[in-house]
Write a protein that holds these residues in place. Sequence first.
Motif, short mmCIF file in Angstrom:
data_model
loop_
_atom_site.label_atom_id
_atom_site.label_comp_id
_atom_site.label_asym_id
_atom_site.label_seq_id
_atom_site.Cartn_x
_atom_site.Cartn_y
_atom_site.Cartn_z
N ARG A 39 0.83 -1.20 0.00
CA ARG A 39 0.00 0.00 0.00
C ARG A 39 0.87 1.26 0.00
NH1 ARG A 39 -5.53 -0.67 -1.02
NH2 ARG A 39 -6.28 -2.55 0.01
N ASP A 40 0.34 2.33 -0.66
CA ASP A 40 1.11 3.57 -0.69
C ASP A 40 0.83 4.41 0.55
OD1 ASP A 40 -1.34 4.88 -1.08
OD2 ASP A 40 -1.05 5.09 -3.23
N GLU A 41 1.58 5.51 0.69
CA GLU A 41 1.49 6.33 1.89
C GLU A 41 0.16 7.07 1.98
OE1 GLU A 41 5.06 8.70 1.71
OE2 GLU A 41 6.14 7.26 2.97
#
Length: 298
Positions: free
Chosen positions: A186-188
């Motif tokens: 998952r991205d930030e």
Amino acid sequence: MSQTRFGVVAVVGRPNVGKSTLVNRLIGERLCITASRPQTTRHRILGIVTEGDLQIAFVDTPGLHGNARRQLNRSLNRAATAAITGVDVALFVVGAGRWDDDDALVRDRLREAGVPVIGVVNQVDRIKDKKTLLPFLESFSGQLDMEAVVPLSAWTGDNVEGLWSELRERIPEGEHQFEADDLTDRDERFLAAELIREQLTRRMGQEVPYALTVSIDRFEAMEDGRTGIDAIIWVEREGQKAIVIGRSGESLKAVGSSARQAMQRLFGTGIHLELWVKVRADWSDDARALRQFGYETE
């Protein structure tokens, strides 16, 4: 030369049995949000561990539950069921001393999936009379053909190494799918939204957390070296909006302060966080809104 091993391990169970706490304990990082309310986890999240030649992608899943009336609840069930398909191992997590219809639903889904299962009896630290634990372990073992049953406490870490021993024996040979220092897929932006929702879930009353979701409008580096984040908290009713904001904005300020600190620990940088609260009526029962907010609707 030793062979590398890679496996996908789904962590499944009914709501509120400590699946996210267990994933955090297994990966050694506070990645998945936790709260003492059912259905805190709403998305499939990978937590990645690499130990030398061994790499495991743990899939934290929403809790499977039978009373899924709204579109959001059906979406969570679909996400949890899909996460089981084709994994190398499934961890079937139950709460020590308790078995109910939702546990039986998870058992049936695992039986249909036909994947190897390790039973995990979590929250053993809550059992005052340990003599009652053995009959429960025996009863649980008879619910499904499982590779092993491991009693543990994800909260304290008690016997988590016992679960690791069982897992290491069952991860097949295969090339690593992630870099050695990867923590998640998952991205930030996603993680920031989840950390805000975690603080909201922990601070709000009984019903409001289930009507909340969070979207990120801005996530960018600032000239002073901090990361600037603008987030919208979506609710379904004007009354819920007032509760989230609180008297003189105190509740929203507290959520923002705690979420900002959590982001700074996770991202390792200063955070400038701005929060807004908006109403979208009945978003949790609206397929279009669910897609917009990143939920699986098919």
